[in-house]
Design an enzyme around this catalytic site. Sequence first.
Site, mmCIF file in Angstrom:
data_model
loop_
_atom_site.group_PDB
_atom_site.id
_atom_site.type_symbol
_atom_site.label_atom_id
_atom_site.label_comp_id
_atom_site.label_asym_id
_atom_site.label_seq_id
_atom_site.Cartn_x
_atom_site.Cartn_y
_atom_site.Cartn_z
ATOM 1 N N HIS A 66 3.670 12.469 33.987
ATOM 2 C CA HIS A 66 3.733 13.825 34.539
ATOM 3 C C HIS A 66 3.228 13.887 35.976
ATOM 4 O O HIS A 66 3.328 14.935 36.623
ATOM 5 C CB HIS A 66 2.987 14.821 33.643
ATOM 6 C CG HIS A 66 1.509 14.800 33.755
ATOM 7 N ND1 HIS A 66 0.683 14.215 32.826
ATOM 8 C CD2 HIS A 66 0.676 15.312 34.702
ATOM 9 C CE1 HIS A 66 -0.573 14.378 33.182
ATOM 10 N NE2 HIS A 66 -0.614 15.030 34.321
ATOM 11 N N ASP A 110 3.631 9.928 27.843
ATOM 12 C CA ASP A 110 3.179 10.308 29.182
ATOM 13 C C ASP A 110 2.618 9.074 29.895
ATOM 14 O O ASP A 110 1.412 8.920 30.074
ATOM 15 C CB ASP A 110 2.123 11.402 29.065
ATOM 16 C CG ASP A 110 1.765 12.024 30.413
ATOM 17 O OD1 ASP A 110 2.503 11.775 31.388
ATOM 18 O OD2 ASP A 110 0.760 12.757 30.475
ATOM 19 N N SER A 207 -5.245 13.084 36.416
ATOM 20 C CA SER A 207 -4.373 12.565 35.362
ATOM 21 C C SER A 207 -3.901 11.181 35.783
ATOM 22 O O SER A 207 -3.797 10.879 36.966
ATOM 23 C CB SER A 207 -3.149 13.466 35.165
ATOM 24 O OG SER A 207 -3.489 14.630 34.466
#
Length: 257
Positions: A66, A110, A207
């Site tokens: 992402h 992810d 992230s």
Amino acid sequence: MMHALHDLLLLCLLTCVGQNAQGSEIINGRPVPESLMRYMASVQIDGKHVCGGFLVSEDFVLTAAHCDKNSPMEVVLGTHNLKKVNNDRMRFSVKTCKHKYYDKVESGNDIMLLQLSRKVQLDKKVKPIQLAKKAIKATDNMKCLVAGWGFTATNGKAVDVLNRVDVPLIDLNVCKKQWKFQKVVLPKGVLCAGGYGTKNGFCQGDSGGPLVCNGTAVGIVSFNMNGNCDYPNRPNVYTDISQHLAWIRNILKKKRC
């Protein structure tokens, strides 16, 4: 009417999860000594940090899928202070190798590899981290940590110096139950650590960073609860690296997506 309202609220929650999971940082952390965690990478767009990542070979950095914003991305390696970057030596343009089954964070997969434009020179400042060879469980009693750059509080400010914090692994069944209260069904292939039963965890800005247990990368920062870093609330969710080893090794061997 109530059923429609429930569906609308659920859609809003999942949308917020996806939007707010972009990058996560460190809550209640401390600066990382320059001699440690030399595998950490800052994933950047237009010279600005957007996500964390970590070096897994001379050619590739591992991060979260992402983090791909459909814009040219770069990686900075070899520094813990983002104000101290030698662009000629530390900055690399990259090619994205996103997992083909990735759709959105709440659906899993992810994970993304970034192929560096040139091989990085491995030395005392830059060193890859070993990946987990098998799945781990919360009962394994491993000491784990997460690190990154960015916010140190919900809606806070980013930091320039790499921070880290210790986080406990959370039993996956407990994690699923906690997220079920949020009307979220966790995807397959995830781990949970921090954010629940502790004030430690990640937040906006990092992230793609690694969950490290006993010096081995076992997970990739994926998402928390609507970007809310006022822990404890819900467990932090990571992509389980052990579930993607074949995919990773295939790309590293071929040296292409």
